[in-house]
Scaffold this active site. Structure first.
Site, short mmCIF file in Angstrom:
data_model
loop_
_atom_site.label_atom_id
_atom_site.label_comp_id
_atom_site.label_asym_id
_atom_site.label_seq_id
_atom_site.Cartn_x
_atom_site.Cartn_y
_atom_site.Cartn_z
N ASP A 266 35.40 45.88 -0.31
CA ASP A 266 35.38 47.32 -0.12
C ASP A 266 36.79 47.78 0.26
O ASP A 266 37.43 47.18 1.12
CB ASP A 266 34.39 47.69 0.99
CG ASP A 266 34.32 49.19 1.21
OD1 ASP A 266 33.62 49.86 0.43
OD2 ASP A 266 34.95 49.67 2.17
N ASP B 66 40.96 57.37 -9.31
CA ASP B 66 40.53 56.54 -10.45
C ASP B 66 41.64 55.57 -10.86
O ASP B 66 41.37 54.41 -11.21
CB ASP B 66 40.17 57.44 -11.63
CG ASP B 66 38.85 58.18 -11.42
OD1 ASP B 66 38.11 57.81 -10.48
OD2 ASP B 66 38.57 59.11 -12.20
N ASP C 100 34.13 52.47 -4.41
CA ASP C 100 35.24 51.55 -4.15
C ASP C 100 34.74 50.17 -3.78
O ASP C 100 35.44 49.40 -3.11
CB ASP C 100 36.14 52.11 -3.04
CG ASP C 100 35.37 52.29 -1.72
OD1 ASP C 100 34.12 52.31 -1.76
OD2 ASP C 100 36.02 52.41 -0.67
#
Length: 445
Positions: free
Chosen positions: A312, A329, A355
């Site tokens: 993460d 992005d 993410d």
């Protein structure tokens, strides 16, 4: 003596009567002419010439009922007949009916006794029905040829031994052999300027192609897929079927028909790829990850994957909020590329969403220094990212859970354990960068 003569005459008369009865009732026309004049016709000839009765024909010149184009040849056939019983060869010609219509016939002329002299007896066979059948067949064949030539589907007729007897334009277009009809006709399959492939893109010898099975056994084969590598470098994929052209004939050729499915196959693979991969990063998506993980957990022997990493990105939300989703992005795409470069080719890297990333480390009996790998991954991802003029620092929390042979967890449970381990690794609790999950086989890095 007189009684014997009378008996012979009676027998002769009886035989003659039988002959006249046979001639009158035969379906073929019988015509007798001498010196170019008709002296006798049977009822079949009357019907053939569309006359009302024999009286309308008898006494008329023979040439009145013969088409002008057929008269010279008729005379050439009749004039050489000089001996009793001499006969002409069967010949086709056109007769003229009393109503002016023409009728195709086949005739044989025989020089035969007629009363006390010789005359020409002509046997006339009406070819009208035969010609109609031939014309119907010709039209059917022409119609079939026209239809086949317009098909988008390729159609090839292959004789025993593999020689190509015919190929429609679609087949030649699909094979890339040109537009001429004779470019492949007459060739054998193994002489074609292309390489046959099976459904797995492996070379396919002609004797293993399904059409060879049809020729050998008479079996109809449908729905098979094969490929051709053409001489122009293109590879085309085809869906085909093969069957005997004439099932009742043991020596029948086979007809192979096939449709070009190259674009469909590519489209299907693209759809399959899209269904199993993340559209932004190109990594495996959640569906593919769970599928691969389920397959690994179902194996009781050596596991194909030994370790699961849950990754993460720390503080990613602030990147989206301050710099915008377009830059966010870009960051995700660069992180995905760095993960792929840092791992082995048989490790599976996926994006769960947002993410969150997941890594399945390949097993295959190899020992992996997981803690060392995690440190390298965090170091790689922490390198500054330059996106549209912005220098962005990214860090990651990584949770680890290991898989053991006989592991009874579901794929979702494994992800949950890795997720818990990842949250244990979140700042400010990170020390070594490894978060700990389940006691025995889960930890954080």
């Amino acid at each position: 003596m007189g009684e014997e003569t009378t008996g012979v005459d009676a027998d002769a008369e009886q035989l003659a009567q039988r002959y006249r009865s046979l001639v009158e009732h035969t379906p073929d026309g019988i015509c007798v002419h001498e010196n170019g004049v008709i002296v006798y016709v049977n009822q079949a000839t009357v019907r053939l010439l569309a006359a009302r009765s024999a009286d309308e024909v008898v006494g008329q010149p023979l040439t009145r009922f013969v088409h002008p184009d057929s008269i010279p040849a008729m005379r050439e056939r009749v004039e050489p007949l000089t001996g009793k019983g001499a006969a002409s060869v069967p010949t086709e010609m056109l007769l003229l009916r009393t109503n002016g219509e023409t009728v195709p016939v086949e005739t044989v002329s025989v020089l035969t006794p007629w009363h006390d002299h010789f005359a020409y007896q002509v046997v006339i066979h009406d070819l009208t029905a035969q010609r109609a059948a031939e014309e119907a067949q010709r039209r059917a064949e022409q119609h079939f040829t026209t239809v086949v030539s317009q098909l988008e589907e390729g159609v090839v007729v292959i004789a025993r031994g593999g020689r190509i007897e015919s190929a429609n334009p679609a087949a030649r277009r699909i094979f890339g052999t040109g537009d001429r009809h004779d470019d492949i006709v007459g060739s054998t399959v193994d002489e074609l300027p292309m390489v046959l492939l099976d459904a797995n893109a492996q070379p396919l010898p002609p004797n293993r192609h399904p059409v060879a099975r049809t020729l050998a056994t008479g079996e109809t084969v449908t729905g098979y897929v094969f490929g051709v590598d053409r001489r122009d470098g293109q590879r085309r994929w085809l869906s085909g079927s093969s069957r005997l052209l004439n099932p009742g004939d043991p020596n029948s050729s086979a007809v192979s028909s096939f449709a070009d499915i190259t674009e469909f196959r590519a489209s299907r693979r693209q759809l399959e790829y899209q269904a199993t991969h993340d559209s932004l990063t190109g990594l495996a998506n959640r569906s593919l990850i769970l599928s691969q993980l389920a397959a690994a957990l179902a194996t009781s022997a050596d596991l194909s994957y030994s370790t699961v990493l849950f990754i993460d990105l720390d503080g990613f939300k602030s990147i989206n909020d301050t710099l915008g989703h377009a830059i966010g992005d870009t960051v995700l795409q660069i992180v995905a590329q760095r993960l792929q470069r840092a791992l082995r080719h048989d490790d599976l890297v996926g994006r769960l969403g947002g993410d969150e990333f997941l890594v399945l480390l390949s097993g295959h009996g190899r020992h992996v220094d997981v803690d060392g790998l995690v440190r390298r991954l965090r170091s790689t991802m922490s390198e500054p990212i330059i996106a549209r003029g912005h220098r962005i620092a990214v860090d990651a929390s990584i949770g680890v859970t290991e898989l053991d042979p006989g592991d009874r967890r579901t794929p979702e449970a494994v992800l949950h354990d890795a997720d818990i381990a990842m949250y244990r690794a979140k700042p400010p609790h990170r020390d070594t960068g490894v978060g700990k999950g389940r006691t025995n086989n889960t930890h954080a890095s």
